[in-house]
Design a protein around this motif. Sequence first.
Motif, short mmCIF file in Angstrom:
data_model
loop_
_atom_site.label_atom_id
_atom_site.label_comp_id
_atom_site.label_asym_id
_atom_site.label_seq_id
_atom_site.Cartn_x
_atom_site.Cartn_y
_atom_site.Cartn_z
N PHE A 121 31.68 49.54 46.12
CA PHE A 121 31.79 48.84 47.41
C PHE A 121 30.97 47.58 47.30
CE2 PHE A 121 31.27 47.82 51.81
CZ PHE A 121 32.40 48.33 52.43
N LEU A 122 31.64 46.45 47.25
CA LEU A 122 30.97 45.16 47.15
C LEU A 122 31.50 44.22 48.21
CD1 LEU A 122 30.84 44.38 43.33
CD2 LEU A 122 28.95 44.99 44.83
N LEU A 123 30.68 43.28 48.57
CA LEU A 123 31.07 42.25 49.52
C LEU A 123 31.68 41.07 48.76
CD1 LEU A 123 27.91 42.40 51.78
CD2 LEU A 123 30.11 43.53 52.12
N PRO A 164 23.91 46.08 46.81
CA PRO A 164 22.50 46.38 47.10
C PRO A 164 22.13 46.21 48.58
CG PRO A 164 22.68 45.04 45.13
CD PRO A 164 24.06 45.11 45.74
N SER A 165 22.73 45.23 49.24
CA SER A 165 22.40 45.00 50.64
C SER A 165 22.83 46.16 51.53
CB SER A 165 23.06 43.71 51.14
OG SER A 165 24.47 43.84 51.10
N VAL A 166 23.77 46.93 51.07
CA VAL A 166 24.33 48.02 51.85
C VAL A 166 23.58 49.33 51.63
CG1 VAL A 166 26.41 49.46 52.09
CG2 VAL A 166 26.63 46.99 51.87
N THR A 167 23.10 49.54 50.44
CA THR A 167 22.60 50.85 50.02
C THR A 167 21.51 51.41 50.93
OG1 THR A 167 23.19 50.32 47.76
CG2 THR A 167 21.71 52.18 48.09
N ARG A 168 20.40 50.72 51.07
CA ARG A 168 19.29 51.26 51.84
C ARG A 168 19.68 51.46 53.30
NH1 ARG A 168 14.55 53.07 51.31
NH2 ARG A 168 14.26 52.14 49.30
N ARG A 169 20.35 50.50 53.88
CA ARG A 169 20.76 50.62 55.27
C ARG A 169 21.68 51.82 55.48
NH1 ARG A 169 23.43 46.07 55.68
NH2 ARG A 169 25.44 47.07 55.86
N LEU A 170 22.62 51.99 54.58
CA LEU A 170 23.55 53.11 54.66
C LEU A 170 22.81 54.44 54.61
CD1 LEU A 170 26.50 54.23 54.44
CD2 LEU A 170 26.12 54.18 51.98
N ILE A 171 21.93 54.55 53.68
CA ILE A 171 21.17 55.80 53.52
C ILE A 171 20.33 56.08 54.75
CG2 ILE A 171 19.29 56.86 52.22
CD1 ILE A 171 20.53 55.42 49.73
N GLU A 172 19.59 55.09 55.20
CA GLU A 172 18.69 55.31 56.33
C GLU A 172 19.44 55.61 57.63
OE1 GLU A 172 16.08 51.94 56.47
OE2 GLU A 172 14.94 52.64 54.74
N PHE A 216 33.70 42.87 55.16
CA PHE A 216 33.07 43.60 56.26
C PHE A 216 31.83 44.35 55.78
CE2 PHE A 216 37.60 43.32 57.25
CZ PHE A 216 37.52 42.61 58.43
N ASP A 217 30.69 43.91 56.21
CA ASP A 217 29.42 44.54 55.86
C ASP A 217 29.06 45.54 56.97
OD1 ASP A 217 27.03 45.20 54.70
OD2 ASP A 217 26.03 43.31 55.16
N LEU A 218 29.95 46.51 57.18
CA LEU A 218 29.77 47.49 58.25
C LEU A 218 29.55 48.87 57.63
CD1 LEU A 218 32.62 46.30 60.64
CD2 LEU A 218 30.16 45.81 60.81
N ASP A 219 28.49 49.53 58.07
CA ASP A 219 28.13 50.82 57.50
C ASP A 219 29.24 51.85 57.60
OD1 ASP A 219 25.69 49.70 56.98
OD2 ASP A 219 24.69 50.63 58.69
N GLU A 220 29.97 51.86 58.71
CA GLU A 220 31.01 52.87 58.87
C GLU A 220 32.13 52.68 57.83
OE1 GLU A 220 31.54 49.85 62.28
OE2 GLU A 220 29.88 50.95 61.42
#
Length: 142
Positions: A21-23, A47-55, A4-8
């Motif tokens: 946290f890895l996919l 890496p795919s999660v980091t920027r999106r999560l922060i923003e 699950f590539d979900l920010d929550e």
Amino acid sequence: LTTFDLDEYVLAALRAGASGFLLKDAPRQSLYAAVRTVAAGDALLAPSVTRRLIEQHLRIEEPAPALLRRLDAMTDREREVLQLVARGLTNDEIAARLHLGEATVRTHVGRIYGKAEVRDRAQAVVFAYESGLVRAGHVSGG
């Protein structure tokens, strides 16, 4: 490790104390490296999660007073190191950028963990954003 590539889910895992946290579709070598990283006491986010999560999730208008007190307890150098940790730099990269020894950077990181009341790098990154030291797209005071 999740599909699950979900920010929550990422944010909930970090707040619950997860160190990684890895996919599941991560390359095998990345999975091995991640296990070694977490076992060594560091943290790792996909890496795919980091920027999106922060923003999307860690922008806050006014940091909580308790976060600001912890941030104020840090020296200028510790805040500078924390900013670079939050930007994803390794201890070696921080040492090179600040013209310090890697052991000195490790000492600063350890003190940051204590003052920020965090357990690892992932939690330190969250702290840096939640305290307002770092904002998506720029570094405060830098």
